[in-house]
Write an enzyme that holds these catalytic residues in place. Structure first.
Site, PDB file in Angstrom:
ATOM      1  N   LYS A   1       0.861  -1.193   0.000  1.00 58.52           N
ATOM      2  CA  LYS A   1       0.000   0.000   0.000  1.00 58.52           C
ATOM      3  C   LYS A   1       0.891   1.233   0.000  1.00 58.52           C
ATOM      4  O   LYS A   1       1.926   1.251   0.673  1.00 58.52           O
ATOM      5  CB  LYS A   1      -0.921   0.013   1.222  1.00 58.52           C
TER       6      LYS A   1
ATOM      7  N   GLU B   1       0.702   5.782  -0.287  1.00 57.09           N
ATOM      8  CA  GLU B   1      -0.153   6.962  -0.140  1.00 57.09           C
ATOM      9  C   GLU B   1       0.022   7.928  -1.308  1.00 57.09           C
ATOM     10  O   GLU B   1       1.131   8.070  -1.839  1.00 57.09           O
ATOM     11  CB  GLU B   1       0.214   7.701   1.159  1.00 57.09           C
TER      12      GLU B   1
ATOM     13  N   GLU C   1      -9.190   7.755   3.738  1.00 61.23           N
ATOM     14  CA  GLU C   1      -9.021   8.097   5.157  1.00 61.23           C
ATOM     15  C   GLU C   1      -9.529   9.507   5.436  1.00 61.23           C
ATOM     16  O   GLU C   1      -9.128  10.474   4.775  1.00 61.23           O
ATOM     17  CB  GLU C   1      -7.541   7.976   5.559  1.00 61.23           C
TER      18      GLU C   1
HETATM   19  O1  KIV Z   1      -0.685   2.814   8.570  1.00 61.44           O
HETATM   20  C1  KIV Z   1      -1.890   2.541   8.751  1.00 61.44           C
HETATM   21  O2  KIV Z   1      -2.302   1.921   9.732  1.00 61.44           O
HETATM   22  C2  KIV Z   1      -2.832   2.996   7.735  1.00 61.44           C
HETATM   23  C3  KIV Z   1      -4.273   2.964   8.093  1.00 61.44           C
HETATM   24  C4  KIV Z   1      -4.595   4.160   8.895  1.00 61.44           C
HETATM   25  C5  KIV Z   1      -5.135   2.819   6.894  1.00 61.44           C
HETATM   26  O3  KIV Z   1      -2.425   3.409   6.691  1.00 61.44           O
END
Ligand code: KIV
Length: 278
Positions: free
Chosen positions: A116, A118, A185
């Site tokens: 994942k 951002e 988010e």
């Molecule tokens: O790092 C994390 O826990 C996240 C969540 C807030 C989605 O990115």
């Protein structure tokens, strides 16, 4: 029936079927084991690690080594759960080559199923490059903690029409780039609903209302294990912190009083062996 690990393409099928995707964070083996026994399909080893486990002020200092170190035990503890590993700040921002290499490390060295990262449309070419290298990518827009200071702090994003339109365009660019799902988010519930309706990939909300295709919470927040600040969107499902503190206090009192350990928690040797020492 044994829990079966959800495959990446299934996420889209779950959206189509109206089946909610459940995700929580984990950073260690025992927590992963518990989640694996639950109906939660997805674990995020988030870089929230920096705040809720390592005690940093934010997520920026988290390194690739930290992420790999924590993804490994989670993968080991949760063989029936899809594990998503967060790409830490600056591990995908310098060049596409470095982004692919670092995403690959989370899979090869950590054992994650998906990464994942951002960012909005600006990271779409990076998402595309990683996906083309054969690595599934989950996107993350709205409040993006790695760049929270540039966003003016941990604040709700997309409250006015211009920002909301930008977030919708970001989401569409990320879907187009090949992201398999997208975390939303801290955005208004109505905007999250609109984005969810416009995309074919699932949206996973945190502080984004009830109409997303899935939900994610930070385990330490939902379990009452992190009280430095508790955002409005967090629901505490248990107060594990209180239970642990009571146990620590009881243990300390019993040690002080000589009540622990009693002989039931001790080992003994035969008297004749003891006598040989005299
Ligand atoms: O790092 C994390 O826990 C996240 C969540 C807030 C989605 O990115």
């Amino acid at each position: 029936m044994e829990k079966r690990k959800v495959a990446i393409p299934q996420l889209k099928e779950m959206k189509k079927a109206g089946q909610k995707i459940k995700m929580v964070t984990a950073y260690d083996y025992p927590t992963a084991v518990l989640i694996d026994k639950s109906p939660i399909e997805t674990i995020l080893v988030g870089d929230s690690l920096g705040m809720v486990v390592l005690g940093y002020e934010g997520t920026v200092p988290v390194t690739m080594a930290d992420m790999i170190h924590h993804i490994r035990p989670v993968v080991k503890g949760a063989p029936h759960t899809l594990v998503v590993g967060d790409m830490p700040f600056m591990s995908y921002n310098v060049s596409r080559e470095e982004a692919i290499r670092n995403a690959g490390r989370l899979l090869k060295e950590g054992g994650a199923d998906c990464v994942k990262l951002e960012g909005g449309a600006v990271v779409a070419p990076t998402v595309r490059a990683i996906v083309e290298a054969g690595i599934p990518v989950m996107a993350h827009i709205g409040l993006t903690p790695q760049t929270a200071s540039a966003l003016g702090g941990f604040k709700v994003q997309g409250k006015d029409a211009a920002m909301a339109a930008q977030l919708l365009a970001d989401a569409q660019a990320l879907e187009e780039a090949g992201a398999c799902a997208i975390v939303l988010e801290c955005i208004p519930a109505q905007l999250a609903r609109l984005i969810t309706e416009k995309l074919t990939i699932p949206t996973i909300g945190i502080g984004a209302g009830p109409w997303c295709d899935g939900q994610v919470l930070v385990t330490q927040d939902m379990m009452g294990l992190f009280d430095r600040f508790v955002p409005k969107f967090v629901k505490q499902y248990a107060n594990v912190g209180k239970v642990m503190l009571e146990a620590f206090e009881k243990y300390a009192a019993e040690v002080d009083a000589g009540a622990f350990p009693d002989m039931g928690h001790s080992f003994t040797m035969k008297e004749e062996e003891l006598r040989k020492l005299e």
